[in-house]
Design a protein around this motif. Sequence first.
Motif, PDB file in Angstrom:
ATOM      1  N   MET A   1      18.777 -11.260  -3.817  1.00 22.66           N
ATOM      2  CA  MET A   1      18.640 -10.387  -4.982  1.00 22.66           C
ATOM      3  C   MET A   1      19.940  -9.610  -5.169  1.00 22.66           C
ATOM      4  O   MET A   1      20.511  -9.090  -4.223  1.00 22.66           O
ATOM      5  N   ARG A   2      20.399  -9.562  -6.415  1.00 24.83           N
ATOM      6  CA  ARG A   2      21.663  -8.903  -6.699  1.00 24.83           C
ATOM      7  C   ARG A   2      21.558  -7.392  -6.545  1.00 24.83           C
ATOM      8  O   ARG A   2      20.523  -6.782  -6.808  1.00 24.83           O
ATOM      9  N   GLN A   3      22.700  -6.801  -6.155  1.00 25.56           N
ATOM     10  CA  GLN A   3      22.827  -5.347  -6.100  1.00 25.56           C
ATOM     11  C   GLN A   3      23.728  -4.912  -7.248  1.00 25.56           C
ATOM     12  O   GLN A   3      24.834  -5.430  -7.410  1.00 25.56           O
ATOM     13  N   PHE A   4      23.263  -3.951  -8.026  1.00 20.09           N
ATOM     14  CA  PHE A   4      23.962  -3.537  -9.234  1.00 20.09           C
ATOM     15  C   PHE A   4      24.449  -2.092  -9.111  1.00 20.09           C
ATOM     16  O   PHE A   4      23.778  -1.246  -8.517  1.00 20.09           O
ATOM     17  N   THR A   5      25.621  -1.845  -9.709  1.00 19.81           N
ATOM     18  CA  THR A   5      26.069  -0.481  -9.972  1.00 19.81           C
ATOM     19  C   THR A   5      26.311  -0.359 -11.463  1.00 19.81           C
ATOM     20  O   THR A   5      27.145  -1.080 -12.027  1.00 19.81           O
ATOM     21  N   ALA A   6      25.552   0.511 -12.113  1.00 21.50           N
ATOM     22  CA  ALA A   6      25.716   0.742 -13.543  1.00 21.50           C
ATOM     23  C   ALA A   6      26.715   1.875 -13.749  1.00 21.50           C
ATOM     24  O   ALA A   6      26.535   2.974 -13.226  1.00 21.50           O
ATOM     25  N   VAL A   7      27.782   1.586 -14.494  1.00 25.17           N
ATOM     26  CA  VAL A   7      28.771   2.604 -14.845  1.00 25.17           C
ATOM     27  C   VAL A   7      28.548   2.950 -16.309  1.00 25.17           C
ATOM     28  O   VAL A   7      28.663   2.087 -17.188  1.00 25.17           O
ATOM     29  N   VAL A   8      28.211   4.201 -16.561  1.00 29.08           N
ATOM     30  CA  VAL A   8      27.733   4.614 -17.874  1.00 29.08           C
ATOM     31  C   VAL A   8      28.783   5.460 -18.576  1.00 29.08           C
ATOM     32  O   VAL A   8      29.369   6.374 -17.980  1.00 29.08           O
ATOM     33  N   ASN A   9      29.004   5.146 -19.848  1.00 34.39           N
ATOM     34  CA  ASN A   9      29.805   6.001 -20.713  1.00 34.39           C
ATOM     35  C   ASN A   9      28.842   6.920 -21.457  1.00 34.39           C
ATOM     36  O   ASN A   9      28.190   6.483 -22.417  1.00 34.39           O
ATOM     37  N   PRO A  10      28.708   8.172 -21.058  1.00 31.65           N
ATOM     38  CA  PRO A  10      27.707   9.051 -21.691  1.00 31.65           C
ATOM     39  C   PRO A  10      28.061   9.456 -23.107  1.00 31.65           C
ATOM     40  O   PRO A  10      27.222  10.026 -23.812  1.00 31.65           O
ATOM     41  N   THR A  11      29.280   9.160 -23.567  1.00 34.18           N
ATOM     42  CA  THR A  11      29.687   9.555 -24.918  1.00 34.18           C
ATOM     43  C   THR A  11      29.750   8.378 -25.870  1.00 34.18           C
ATOM     44  O   THR A  11      30.290   8.496 -26.964  1.00 34.18           O
TER      45      THR A  11
END
Length: 292
Positions: A1-11
Amino acid sequence: MRQFTAVVNPTAGGSTGAALLRIARLLREAGAELETEYSRSLAHAQELALAAGAQGRVVLAVGGDGIAGGIGGALSGTGTVLGLVPAGRGNDFARALGLPADPADLARVLLDHEPRTVDTIEVESAVHPRTVVLGSVYAGVDALANQHANNARLLRGAASYYLGGLRAVTTWRPASFRVTVDGQEHAHRGYSVVAANSAYYGSGRAIAPAARLDDGVLDVVMIREAPRHLFFALMNELKTGAHINRPEVQILRGREIRIEADRAVPYGADGEVEATLPVTARVRPGDLAVLC
């Protein structure tokens, strides 16, 4: 199962929070591990992505074309796998990848699909000695329109790009460009020059309908000087790509494109880079692994 890191642009100009919540729930229900990082700037987003990639994690860029291009460019050549959660105004690179809009379908892509390698673009200018982007490099009225769209606080999506384009065209004076494609010079006077890896820019406008993300070349679209009313008609034809049939539009293809002009003409890339010509764009074949 893949491990994810979500990098979010809040703007980002879309609904990043809602998009991330839907995808996060579906990924976790399937048993995947997901971490979330919120970026303070594009440079910070790139740092977060590189750190996650160094740990062998799949990086999810959550936002629009700016964060997709910034993170994708940083990961180009590293072997890290990139996934997109489109939540911006344009989402043009996601469109070129054929990503589904339905969250459940997108979650299945992220969980189950094998990575595909695509090309990226290395951009070089006096202001940006080396930047890597995904979609396109554009100079002239396109760059001015994008600046107006980025400054539009009350509009989102295609409307901001369309009105930005109208505003840019009404004030644009045709420039004399020198476009060098794989060592061959082409004189061009007109509105714009676009070196496209992706078919789309400006929230779904098919500027280079024949462009492919994995063919190892860039499509160079040049729009010549013409009456303004004709350019407005051409803007409407960008929705379908019909503009390429007009005699005012010339299309070339190459691996390295240098764009110069007789005055300080702006250029941009993936909705973020804002500077002035000259600029050189080089294709980096198969340099990024993406889930699509």
